[in-house]
Design an enzyme around this catalytic site. Structure first.
Site, PDB file in Angstrom:
ATOM      1  CE1 TYR A 102      67.304 -74.347  29.008  1.00 33.46           C
ATOM      2  CE2 TYR A 102      65.044 -74.546  28.230  1.00 33.46           C
ATOM      3  CZ  TYR A 102      66.253 -75.125  28.564  1.00 33.46           C
ATOM      4  OH  TYR A 102      66.412 -76.491  28.467  1.00 33.46           O
ATOM      5  CD  GLU A 129      65.003 -78.790  26.718  1.00 35.85           C
ATOM      6  OE1 GLU A 129      64.215 -77.848  26.972  1.00 35.85           O
ATOM      7  OE2 GLU A 129      66.074 -78.952  27.340  1.00 35.85           O
ATOM      8  CE1 TYR A 161      63.456 -89.643  31.464  1.00 32.81           C
ATOM      9  CE2 TYR A 161      65.422 -90.795  30.714  1.00 32.81           C
ATOM     10  CZ  TYR A 161      64.710 -89.617  30.894  1.00 32.81           C
ATOM     11  OH  TYR A 161      65.241 -88.430  30.474  1.00 32.81           O
ATOM     12  CE1 TYR A 178      60.822 -94.792  40.662  1.00 31.79           C
ATOM     13  CE2 TYR A 178      59.260 -93.053  40.082  1.00 31.79           C
ATOM     14  CZ  TYR A 178      60.076 -93.685  41.019  1.00 31.79           C
ATOM     15  OH  TYR A 178      60.160 -93.211  42.302  1.00 31.79           O
ATOM     16  N   GLY A 233      71.716-103.142  41.345  1.00 25.27           N
ATOM     17  CA  GLY A 233      70.479-102.876  42.071  1.00 25.27           C
ATOM     18  C   GLY A 233      69.305-102.659  41.140  1.00 25.27           C
ATOM     19  N   GLY A 271      69.006-100.593  38.935  1.00 27.55           N
ATOM     20  CA  GLY A 271      69.465-100.223  37.586  1.00 27.55           C
ATOM     21  C   GLY A 271      69.216-101.310  36.558  1.00 27.55           C
ATOM     22  N   PRO A 285      66.013-100.851  32.987  1.00 30.28           N
ATOM     23  CG  PRO A 285      67.704 -99.257  32.634  1.00 30.28           C
ATOM     24  CD  PRO A 285      66.851 -99.870  33.711  1.00 30.28           C
ATOM     25  CB  VAL A 289      73.572 -91.767  36.519  1.00 31.30           C
ATOM     26  CG1 VAL A 289      73.583 -91.451  37.991  1.00 31.30           C
ATOM     27  CG2 VAL A 289      74.965 -92.149  36.059  1.00 31.30           C
TER      28      VAL A 289
HETATM   29  C1  FAD Z   1      66.528 -91.978  34.191  1.00 33.69           C
HETATM   30  C2  FAD Z   1      66.121 -92.543  35.537  1.00 33.69           C
HETATM   31  C3  FAD Z   1      65.535 -93.790  35.615  1.00 33.69           C
HETATM   32  C4  FAD Z   1      65.170 -94.318  36.858  1.00 33.69           C
HETATM   33  N1  FAD Z   1      64.599 -95.555  36.898  1.00 33.69           N
HETATM   34  C5  FAD Z   1      64.227 -96.082  38.090  1.00 33.69           C
HETATM   35  C6  FAD Z   1      63.594 -97.367  38.159  1.00 33.69           C
HETATM   36  O1  FAD Z   1      63.383 -98.035  37.146  1.00 33.69           O
HETATM   37  N2  FAD Z   1      63.229 -97.835  39.387  1.00 33.69           N
HETATM   38  C7  FAD Z   1      63.465 -97.121  40.541  1.00 33.69           C
HETATM   39  O2  FAD Z   1      63.099 -97.596  41.629  1.00 33.69           O
HETATM   40  N3  FAD Z   1      64.060 -95.891  40.486  1.00 33.69           N
HETATM   41  C8  FAD Z   1      64.423 -95.360  39.302  1.00 33.69           C
HETATM   42  N4  FAD Z   1      65.007 -94.109  39.258  1.00 33.69           N
HETATM   43  C9  FAD Z   1      65.161 -93.349  40.511  1.00 33.69           C
HETATM   44  C10 FAD Z   1      63.847 -92.596  40.812  1.00 33.69           C
HETATM   45  O3  FAD Z   1      63.643 -91.596  39.840  1.00 33.69           O
HETATM   46  C11 FAD Z   1      63.861 -91.895  42.171  1.00 33.69           C
HETATM   47  O4  FAD Z   1      65.007 -91.089  42.252  1.00 33.69           O
HETATM   48  C12 FAD Z   1      63.835 -92.884  43.326  1.00 33.69           C
HETATM   49  O5  FAD Z   1      62.646 -93.671  43.283  1.00 33.69           O
HETATM   50  C13 FAD Z   1      63.876 -92.128  44.664  1.00 33.69           C
HETATM   51  O6  FAD Z   1      62.832 -91.203  44.671  1.00 33.69           O
HETATM   52  P1  FAD Z   1      62.009 -90.939  46.024  1.00 33.69           P
HETATM   53  O7  FAD Z   1      61.041 -89.851  45.790  1.00 33.69           O
HETATM   54  O8  FAD Z   1      61.511 -92.204  46.594  1.00 33.69           O
HETATM   55  O9  FAD Z   1      63.173 -90.443  46.980  1.00 33.69           O
HETATM   56  P2  FAD Z   1      63.461 -88.939  47.380  1.00 33.69           P
HETATM   57  O10 FAD Z   1      62.455 -88.437  48.307  1.00 33.69           O
HETATM   58  O11 FAD Z   1      63.739 -88.204  46.117  1.00 33.69           O
HETATM   59  O12 FAD Z   1      64.827 -89.180  48.160  1.00 33.69           O
HETATM   60  C14 FAD Z   1      65.968 -89.671  47.476  1.00 33.69           C
HETATM   61  C15 FAD Z   1      66.977 -90.155  48.484  1.00 33.69           C
HETATM   62  O13 FAD Z   1      67.365 -89.058  49.293  1.00 33.69           O
HETATM   63  C16 FAD Z   1      67.212 -89.416  50.654  1.00 33.69           C
HETATM   64  N5  FAD Z   1      66.802 -88.207  51.380  1.00 33.69           N
HETATM   65  C17 FAD Z   1      65.583 -87.625  51.366  1.00 33.69           C
HETATM   66  N6  FAD Z   1      65.576 -86.527  52.155  1.00 33.69           N
HETATM   67  C18 FAD Z   1      66.830 -86.433  52.663  1.00 33.69           C
HETATM   68  C19 FAD Z   1      67.465 -85.539  53.552  1.00 33.69           C
HETATM   69  N7  FAD Z   1      66.810 -84.524  54.083  1.00 33.69           N
HETATM   70  N8  FAD Z   1      68.773 -85.760  53.840  1.00 33.69           N
HETATM   71  C20 FAD Z   1      69.465 -86.787  53.306  1.00 33.69           C
HETATM   72  N9  FAD Z   1      68.912 -87.677  52.473  1.00 33.69           N
HETATM   73  C21 FAD Z   1      67.618 -87.492  52.153  1.00 33.69           C
HETATM   74  C22 FAD Z   1      66.152 -90.502  50.694  1.00 33.69           C
HETATM   75  O14 FAD Z   1      66.308 -91.378  51.791  1.00 33.69           O
HETATM   76  C23 FAD Z   1      66.392 -91.239  49.412  1.00 33.69           C
HETATM   77  O15 FAD Z   1      67.348 -92.261  49.574  1.00 33.69           O
HETATM   78  C24 FAD Z   1      65.386 -93.573  38.037  1.00 33.69           C
HETATM   79  C25 FAD Z   1      65.968 -92.294  37.943  1.00 33.69           C
HETATM   80  C26 FAD Z   1      66.331 -91.783  36.718  1.00 33.69           C
HETATM   81  C27 FAD Z   1      66.940 -90.416  36.640  1.00 33.69           C
HETATM   82  C1  HEM Z   2      70.835 -73.993  30.128  1.00 28.35           C
HETATM   83  C2  HEM Z   2      70.021 -74.180  31.161  1.00 28.35           C
HETATM   84  C3  HEM Z   2      69.888 -75.495  31.877  1.00 28.35           C
HETATM   85  C4  HEM Z   2      70.826 -76.453  32.097  1.00 28.35           C
HETATM   86  C5  HEM Z   2      72.317 -76.463  31.673  1.00 28.35           C
HETATM   87  C6  HEM Z   2      70.180 -77.498  32.838  1.00 28.35           C
HETATM   88  C7  HEM Z   2      70.808 -78.646  33.255  1.00 28.35           C
HETATM   89  C8  HEM Z   2      70.188 -79.666  33.920  1.00 28.35           C
HETATM   90  C9  HEM Z   2      70.844 -80.874  34.330  1.00 28.35           C
HETATM   91  C10 HEM Z   2      72.315 -81.200  34.107  1.00 28.35           C
HETATM   92  C11 HEM Z   2      69.928 -81.657  34.934  1.00 28.35           C
HETATM   93  C12 HEM Z   2      70.143 -83.048  35.525  1.00 28.35           C
HETATM   94  C13 HEM Z   2      69.903 -84.002  34.375  1.00 28.35           C
HETATM   95  C14 HEM Z   2      70.255 -85.411  34.680  1.00 28.35           C
HETATM   96  O1  HEM Z   2      69.384 -86.115  35.169  1.00 28.35           O
HETATM   97  O2  HEM Z   2      71.382 -85.822  34.455  1.00 28.35           O
HETATM   98  C15 HEM Z   2      68.656 -80.948  34.902  1.00 28.35           C
HETATM   99  C16 HEM Z   2      67.478 -81.434  35.428  1.00 28.35           C
HETATM  100  C17 HEM Z   2      66.359 -80.656  35.571  1.00 28.35           C
HETATM  101  N1  HEM Z   2      66.146 -79.399  35.054  1.00 28.35           N
HETATM  102 FE1  HEM Z   2      67.475 -78.312  34.003  1.00 28.35          FE
HETATM  103  N2  HEM Z   2      68.865 -77.156  33.058  1.00 28.35           N
HETATM  104  C18 HEM Z   2      68.650 -75.940  32.481  1.00 28.35           C
HETATM  105  C19 HEM Z   2      67.459 -75.258  32.462  1.00 28.35           C
HETATM  106  C20 HEM Z   2      66.320 -75.656  33.115  1.00 28.35           C
HETATM  107  C21 HEM Z   2      65.089 -74.915  33.133  1.00 28.35           C
HETATM  108  C22 HEM Z   2      64.868 -73.602  32.415  1.00 28.35           C
HETATM  109  C23 HEM Z   2      64.209 -75.620  33.895  1.00 28.35           C
HETATM  110  C24 HEM Z   2      62.768 -75.247  34.225  1.00 28.35           C
HETATM  111  C25 HEM Z   2      62.503 -74.363  35.111  1.00 28.35           C
HETATM  112  C26 HEM Z   2      64.873 -76.821  34.336  1.00 28.35           C
HETATM  113  C27 HEM Z   2      64.286 -77.800  35.112  1.00 28.35           C
HETATM  114  C28 HEM Z   2      64.905 -78.996  35.436  1.00 28.35           C
HETATM  115  C29 HEM Z   2      64.276 -80.020  36.247  1.00 28.35           C
HETATM  116  C30 HEM Z   2      62.889 -79.954  36.902  1.00 28.35           C
HETATM  117  C31 HEM Z   2      65.200 -81.071  36.340  1.00 28.35           C
HETATM  118  C32 HEM Z   2      65.037 -82.380  37.085  1.00 28.35           C
HETATM  119  C33 HEM Z   2      65.460 -82.160  38.485  1.00 28.35           C
HETATM  120  C34 HEM Z   2      65.634 -83.417  39.262  1.00 28.35           C
HETATM  121  O3  HEM Z   2      65.236 -84.502  38.820  1.00 28.35           O
HETATM  122  O4  HEM Z   2      66.211 -83.282  40.343  1.00 28.35           O
HETATM  123  N3  HEM Z   2      66.143 -76.798  33.838  1.00 28.35           N
HETATM  124  N4  HEM Z   2      68.858 -79.738  34.280  1.00 28.35           N
END
Ligand code: FAD
Ligand code: HEM
Length: 394
Positions: A97, A139, A190, A207, A274, A276, A279, A385
């Site tokens: 942090y 946490e 997840y 996932y 989709g 979604g 869960p 989301v």
């Molecule tokens: C709580 C939670 C639960 C989830 N549950 C599920 C689930 O049950 N099943 C499921 O399938 N997914 C689920 N997801 C979504 C999943 O985590 C991933 O986000 C999803 O599979 C896409 O990941 P990826 O690595 O394939 O795509 P990424 O590589 O992360 O890309 C994400 C999107 O960005 C686009 N992209 C990549 N690079 C670029 C670029 N340079 N410019 C513009 N666009 C770009 C890709 O085409 C893609 O559409 C969940 C997410 C959360 C947060």
């Molecule tokens: C007060 C400080 C912080 C705040 C307010 C914050 C807030 C958030 C929020 C809003 C998200 C998106 C959550 C969602 O899915 O809706 C997130 C994801 C995440 N955070 Fe933090 N965060 C903080 C500190 C940190 C720290 C210290 C780390 C570790 C270096 C961290 C690592 C991550 C990672 C890896 C994700 C997921 C990224 C992704 O899936 O794209 N965060 N955080």
């Protein structure tokens, strides 16, 4: 709590920070990525490409400032809980942090320039410290209750079975590689899956578990994220759909998440779009397993019936419930189904209902707002989301 003097400074500078939150996020995004080690080695590649994660972070900081100053725009407890669960699934370490805070204050400084006097910087540092302390506490409880050491947030699991699902999706059945039973999850939660990709290194994604707890294995259902307008296909979903085979090992976290309706209570309206539905499928199965008497209305939106994942699963377990109704909305290609997007006006909403919505951000926002307009209490509308959730701060 913030000291009185810092509260006054934050109050005076909050409008400027809010107005420039996007620019601050962009600067924060670049510097955090450059310097801060994160679990799994990298932030989510897809969210990185858009800066969505930094925007989500900056929005939470602004919302928290609002909250400390007495504003009540967003339910901050729910927001922090959601972020804490996400962090816990990734193994965010408490000591990280400080570095993120340093980057945040530097980003505010870079964007607002000379307006950031030493007193302003100190006030925002204090605010960040209050926020970080609260998040670390939440946490710590999550790690303790789950028995997870955040330095080792994932363990190896074996893929025991692969099922092709509806168009572009696959279900993977998973058991811990050491042959212990899967930890009990709460339906709706997840896991984080971490994979090593030849071209993109270590990547972590969430996932939802798509089956009820209590089985000898658990399941995720993954939809391949197709790249639109020339963007590459999703990294991890493509890997899981195309390359992962039965017998392979995957690094998987303990289950986390708060999108969890229990078996007791009033009627439930479960709405998904989709992928979604994952869960929701777990929730319907679990309610049936638990002999729940909650009336359930399951609503799903999809492009067409061929893409509707886990439709039979939901129907099969739904019909085991005392009271179950299912509505499917397709944009095209259905016979006997209602065409178009979800028309919430057509969904019966029983008095005292709670709603659980899962899908893309726009869908979840729209349907949630509609349900609130139709009388569902805002605190009874729960949202998941499938990406970083952006708190509204404008
Ligand atoms: C709580 C939670 C639960 C989830 N549950 C599920 C689930 O049950 N099943 C499921 O399938 N997914 C689920 N997801 C979504 C999943 O985590 C991933 O986000 C999803 O599979 C896409 O990941 P990826 O690595 O394939 O795509 P990424 O590589 O992360 O890309 C994400 C999107 O960005 C686009 N992209 C990549 N690079 C670029 C670029 N340079 N410019 C513009 N666009 C770009 C890709 O085409 C893609 O559409 C969940 C997410 C959360 C947060
Ligand atoms: C007060 C400080 C912080 C705040 C307010 C914050 C807030 C958030 C929020 C809003 C998200 C998106 C959550 C969602 O899915 O809706 C997130 C994801 C995440 N955070 Fe933090 N965060 C903080 C500190 C940190 C720290 C210290 C780390 C570790 C270096 C961290 C690592 C991550 C990672 C890896 C994700 C997921 C990224 C992704 O899936 O794209 N965060 N955080």
């Amino acid at each position: 709590m913030l000291s009185t003097s810092s509260a006054a400074v934050v109050r005076a500078t909050l409008p400027a920070v809010r107005a420039h939150a996007d620019a601050i996020s962009t600067t924060l995004h670049a510097s955090v990525l450059a310097e801060t080690p994160v679990p799994g080695g990298v932030f989510n590649g897809g969210n990185d490409s858009t800066g969505a994660q930094s925007r989500a972070l900056a929005a939470v900081v602004v919302a928290f400032a609002d909250h400390l100053l007495g504003g009540a725009r967003v339910p901050i407890g729910t927001v922090l809980e959601r972020v804490a669960h996400k962090h816990a699934s990734l193994g965010v370490l408490p000591e990280r942090y400080a570095a993120v805070g340093k980057h945040l204050v530097r980003a505010v400084h870079d964007v607002l320039g000379d307006a950031v006097t030493p007193a302003v910087a100190a006030a925002w540092e204090e605010l960040y410290l209050v926020l970080a302390t609260r998040m670390r506490e939440v946490e710590a409880v999550l790690y303790r209750d789950a028995g997870v050491d955040p330095r080792h947030p994932v363990t190896p699991w074996r893929v025991t079975h692969r099922n092709a699902e509806a168009e572009d999706a696959v279900s993977l059945l998973l058991t811990p590689a050491d042959d212990t039973p899967p930890p009990d999850h709460r339906a709706g939660q997840y896991v984080t899956v971490v994979v090593d990709l030849p071209d993109a290194g270590r990547q972590a994604r969430q996932y939802s578990l798509s089956c009820a707890p209590g089985h000898s294995s658990t399941r995720i259902t993954v939809r391949r994220a197709r790249g639109a307008a020339g963007a590459p296909d999703g990294l991890v979903s493509t890997h899981l759909c195309d390359r992962v085979r039965e017998g392979d090992l995957l690094d998987i976290s303990h289950p986390f998440g708060e999108f969890v309706p229990g078996p007791a209570g009033g009627p439930l309206v479960l709405v998904s779009a989709g992928i979604g539905v994952t869960p929701i499928a777990a929730v319907v199965e679990h309610l049936a397993d638990a002999g729940s008497r909650r009336p359930v209305i399951a609503v799903h939106a999809d492009r067409n019936p061929q893409r509707h994942v886990l439709r039979e699963h939901v129907l099969h377990h739904g019909t085991r419930l005392e009271s179950f109704r299912q509505w499917n909305f397709y944009e095209s290609g259905a016979t006997g189904a209602v065409l178009g997007r979800v028309r919430t006006a057509e969904i019966p909403v029983p008095p005292g209902a709670s709603a659980y919505l899962c899908g893309p951000p726009g869908f979840v926002r729209e349907v949630g707002d509609d349900l609130v307009r139709r009388g569902v209490a805002a605190h009874r509308v729960h949202r998941e989301v499938l990406g970083p959730e952006l708190v509204e701060i404008a």
